[in-house]
Design a protein around this motif. Structure first.
Motif, PDB file in Angstrom:
ATOM      1  N   VAL A  57       1.472 -34.171  -0.582  1.00 16.37           N
ATOM      2  CA  VAL A  57       2.040 -33.799   0.721  1.00 16.37           C
ATOM      3  C   VAL A  57       3.563 -33.931   0.695  1.00 16.37           C
ATOM      4  N   GLU A  58       4.055 -35.036   0.075  1.00 20.85           N
ATOM      5  CA  GLU A  58       5.506 -35.228  -0.023  1.00 20.85           C
ATOM      6  C   GLU A  58       6.146 -34.106  -0.847  1.00 20.85           C
ATOM      7  N   ASP A  59       5.474 -33.717  -1.966  1.00 20.96           N
ATOM      8  CA  ASP A  59       5.993 -32.603  -2.776  1.00 20.96           C
ATOM      9  C   ASP A  59       6.034 -31.307  -1.966  1.00 20.96           C
ATOM     10  N   MET A  60       4.927 -31.088  -1.240  1.00 23.02           N
ATOM     11  CA  MET A  60       4.892 -29.876  -0.430  1.00 23.02           C
ATOM     12  C   MET A  60       5.965 -29.903   0.658  1.00 23.02           C
ATOM     13  N   GLU A  61       6.191 -31.069   1.239  1.00 22.27           N
ATOM     14  CA  GLU A  61       7.223 -31.198   2.271  1.00 22.27           C
ATOM     15  C   GLU A  61       8.612 -30.929   1.689  1.00 22.27           C
ATOM     16  N   ALA A  62       8.846 -31.460   0.467  1.00 26.20           N
ATOM     17  CA  ALA A  62      10.132 -31.227  -0.185  1.00 26.20           C
ATOM     18  C   ALA A  62      10.326 -29.741  -0.482  1.00 26.20           C
ATOM     19  N   LYS A  63       9.236 -29.114  -1.004  1.00 25.44           N
ATOM     20  CA  LYS A  63       9.316 -27.672  -1.278  1.00 25.44           C
ATOM     21  C   LYS A  63       9.540 -26.884   0.007  1.00 25.44           C
ATOM     22  N   LEU A  64       8.840 -27.312   1.082  1.00 25.25           N
ATOM     23  CA  LEU A  64       8.997 -26.636   2.359  1.00 25.25           C
ATOM     24  C   LEU A  64      10.435 -26.761   2.870  1.00 25.25           C
ATOM     25  N   ASN A  65      10.996 -27.970   2.758  1.00 26.07           N
ATOM     26  CA  ASN A  65      12.385 -28.182   3.189  1.00 26.07           C
ATOM     27  C   ASN A  65      13.344 -27.306   2.369  1.00 26.07           C
ATOM     28  N   THR A  67      12.529 -24.534   0.917  1.00 33.17           N
ATOM     29  CA  THR A  67      12.324 -23.145   1.354  1.00 33.17           C
ATOM     30  C   THR A  67      13.050 -22.865   2.666  1.00 33.17           C
ATOM     31  N   VAL A  68      12.985 -23.827   3.584  1.00 33.09           N
ATOM     32  CA  VAL A  68      13.686 -23.676   4.870  1.00 33.09           C
ATOM     33  C   VAL A  68      15.189 -23.550   4.649  1.00 33.09           C
ATOM     34  N   ASP A  69      15.733 -24.402   3.749  1.00 31.24           N
ATOM     35  CA  ASP A  69      17.169 -24.326   3.449  1.00 31.24           C
ATOM     36  C   ASP A  69      17.532 -22.970   2.846  1.00 31.24           C
ATOM     37  N   GLU A  70      16.673 -22.472   1.945  1.00 32.13           N
ATOM     38  CA  GLU A  70      16.935 -21.180   1.319  1.00 32.13           C
ATOM     39  C   GLU A  70      16.880 -20.052   2.352  1.00 32.13           C
ATOM     40  N   LEU A  71      15.899 -20.161   3.265  1.00 30.78           N
ATOM     41  CA  LEU A  71      15.796 -19.154   4.318  1.00 30.78           C
ATOM     42  C   LEU A  71      17.020 -19.182   5.229  1.00 30.78           C
ATOM     43  N   LYS A  72      17.504 -20.382   5.534  1.00 32.37           N
ATOM     44  CA  LYS A  72      18.715 -20.489   6.356  1.00 32.37           C
ATOM     45  C   LYS A  72      19.905 -19.843   5.645  1.00 32.37           C
ATOM     46  N   ARG A  73      20.006 -20.122   4.306  1.00 32.47           N
ATOM     47  CA  ARG A  73      21.106 -19.530   3.545  1.00 32.47           C
ATOM     48  C   ARG A  73      21.011 -18.002   3.535  1.00 32.47           C
ATOM     49  N   GLN A  74      19.773 -17.526   3.294  1.00 32.38           N
ATOM     50  CA  GLN A  74      19.581 -16.081   3.274  1.00 32.38           C
ATOM     51  C   GLN A  74      19.859 -15.453   4.645  1.00 32.38           C
ATOM     52  N   LYS A  75      19.470 -16.165   5.714  1.00 33.84           N
ATOM     53  CA  LYS A  75      19.735 -15.655   7.065  1.00 33.84           C
ATOM     54  C   LYS A  75      21.236 -15.567   7.315  1.00 33.84           C
ATOM     55  N   ALA A  76      21.965 -16.599   6.833  1.00 31.82           N
ATOM     56  CA  ALA A  76      23.422 -16.562   6.995  1.00 31.82           C
ATOM     57  C   ALA A  76      24.008 -15.363   6.246  1.00 31.82           C
ATOM     58  N   GLU A  77      23.497 -15.104   5.027  1.00 27.19           N
ATOM     59  CA  GLU A  77      23.977 -13.944   4.273  1.00 27.19           C
ATOM     60  C   GLU A  77      23.640 -12.639   4.987  1.00 27.19           C
ATOM     61  N   VAL A  78      22.409 -12.563   5.530  1.00 26.18           N
ATOM     62  CA  VAL A  78      22.001 -11.358   6.250  1.00 26.18           C
ATOM     63  C   VAL A  78      22.883 -11.148   7.485  1.00 26.18           C
ATOM     64  N   ASP A  79      23.173 -12.255   8.201  1.00 23.51           N
ATOM     65  CA  ASP A  79      24.043 -12.147   9.379  1.00 23.51           C
ATOM     66  C   ASP A  79      25.424 -11.648   8.983  1.00 23.51           C
ATOM     67  N   GLY A  80      25.935 -12.173   7.846  1.00 26.71           N
ATOM     68  CA  GLY A  80      27.241 -11.720   7.369  1.00 26.71           C
ATOM     69  C   GLY A  80      27.227 -10.252   6.995  1.00 26.71           C
ATOM     70  N   LEU A  81      26.156  -9.847   6.285  1.00 27.13           N
ATOM     71  CA  LEU A  81      26.026  -8.437   5.909  1.00 27.13           C
ATOM     72  C   LEU A  81      25.878  -7.545   7.140  1.00 27.13           C
ATOM     73  N   GLN A  82      25.179  -8.053   8.162  1.00 25.34           N
ATOM     74  CA  GLN A  82      25.016  -7.279   9.382  1.00 25.34           C
ATOM     75  C   GLN A  82      26.355  -7.059  10.072  1.00 25.34           C
ATOM     76  N   LYS A  83      27.190  -8.107  10.092  1.00 23.89           N
ATOM     77  CA  LYS A  83      28.521  -7.970  10.689  1.00 23.89           C
ATOM     78  C   LYS A  83      29.353  -6.958   9.915  1.00 23.89           C
TER      79      LYS A  83
END
Length: 245
Positions: A57-65, A67-83
């Motif tokens: 569960v701890e491993d999955m939580e770390a992977k999930l975190n 993944t969330v960080d990567e999604l946030k980074r990708q969202k920031a890039e997408v927002d920048g590209l959208q601008k």
């Protein structure tokens, strides 16, 4: 491991207290201990399984975190590209508007005004000396915009602008040879040659004039002057609009 030790200690205490360990009873103490040891071993196995699941569960939580960080980074890039994309769209729209304006102006076309003439439209002509010194050029090579009137020899500016004019004069040595380019009865430029021993003379001149719509440009002879022309086009008068103002 602290969690495991705490659980085992609690269970052992409960077993010993609950079973009256240390007192005489009907069950042999050896058998009782075997049962308890087996029970504890089963509990340890279960605890090991639970701990492994907790680790998973701890491993999955770390992977999930992660993944969330990567999604946030990708969202920031997408927002920048959208601008950037929105900015490019604005620039593209502005460019397309400019192109449309240029196309509209091109489709309308710049005013087309030009004429070219010579004095004689047939045979030979000697003009001058005469009281009416205006030169009327009868042979019209072109008259785009109809600014030139072949009945009067006058070019009338259809619109405000800068105009280029040129003319040539040809004559023999018996008279003054040349002509004057006039703008609204005022002299602008000229050609001139006195009588001489040579057989004939030819001259030319040109000018750019700023005209208002309705201004008149035409040619006149000098006093006692004479020019000659035939179908070879020796004496000419031409002009065109450089650009409107």
């Amino acid at each position: 491991m602290e969690f495991r030790a705490l659980i085992l200690s609690t269970l052992l205490g409960l077993f010993f207290v609950g079973s009256g360990f240390g007192q005489r009873g009907d069950m042999d103490i050896g058998e009782w201990l075997k049962d308890k040891v087996k029970l504890i071993k089963d509990l340890e196995d279960k605890l090991t399984h639970v701990e492994k699941q907790l680790d998973d569960v701890e491993d999955m939580e770390a992977k999930l975190n992660a993944t969330v960080d990567e999604l946030k980074r990708q969202k920031a890039e997408v927002d920048g590209l959208q601008k950037e994309n929105n900015a490019l769209k604005k620039r593209l729209n502005a460019t397309e508007e400019e192109i449309d304006k240029l196309k509209q102006n091109s489709d309308k076309g710049a005013p087309q005004i030009a004429f070219s003439t010579s004095l004689a439209n047939f045979g030979e002509i000697y003009k001058g000396p005469c009281t009416d010194k205006a030169l009327i050029y009868k042979r019209v090579f072109s008259n785009t915009g109809n600014g030139y009137d072949q009945n009067t020899g006058i070019f009338t500016a259809p619109l405000n602008g800068l105009y280029f004019f040129s003319f040539t004069t040809y004559g023999y040595n018996t008279h003054f040879m040349g002509a004057i380019l006039m703008k609204n009865s005022k002299r602008q430029i000229s050609t001139y040659d006195q009588p001489s021993v040579d057989g004939s003379d030819s001259s030319s001149n040109s000018v750019i004039l700023q005209l208002a719509a309705g201004d008149k440009v035409y040619m006149e002879l000098w006093d006692n002057g004479r020019v000659f022309d035939n179908l070879n086009g020796h004496t000419t008068f031409s002009g065109f609009l450089v650009f409107p103002l």
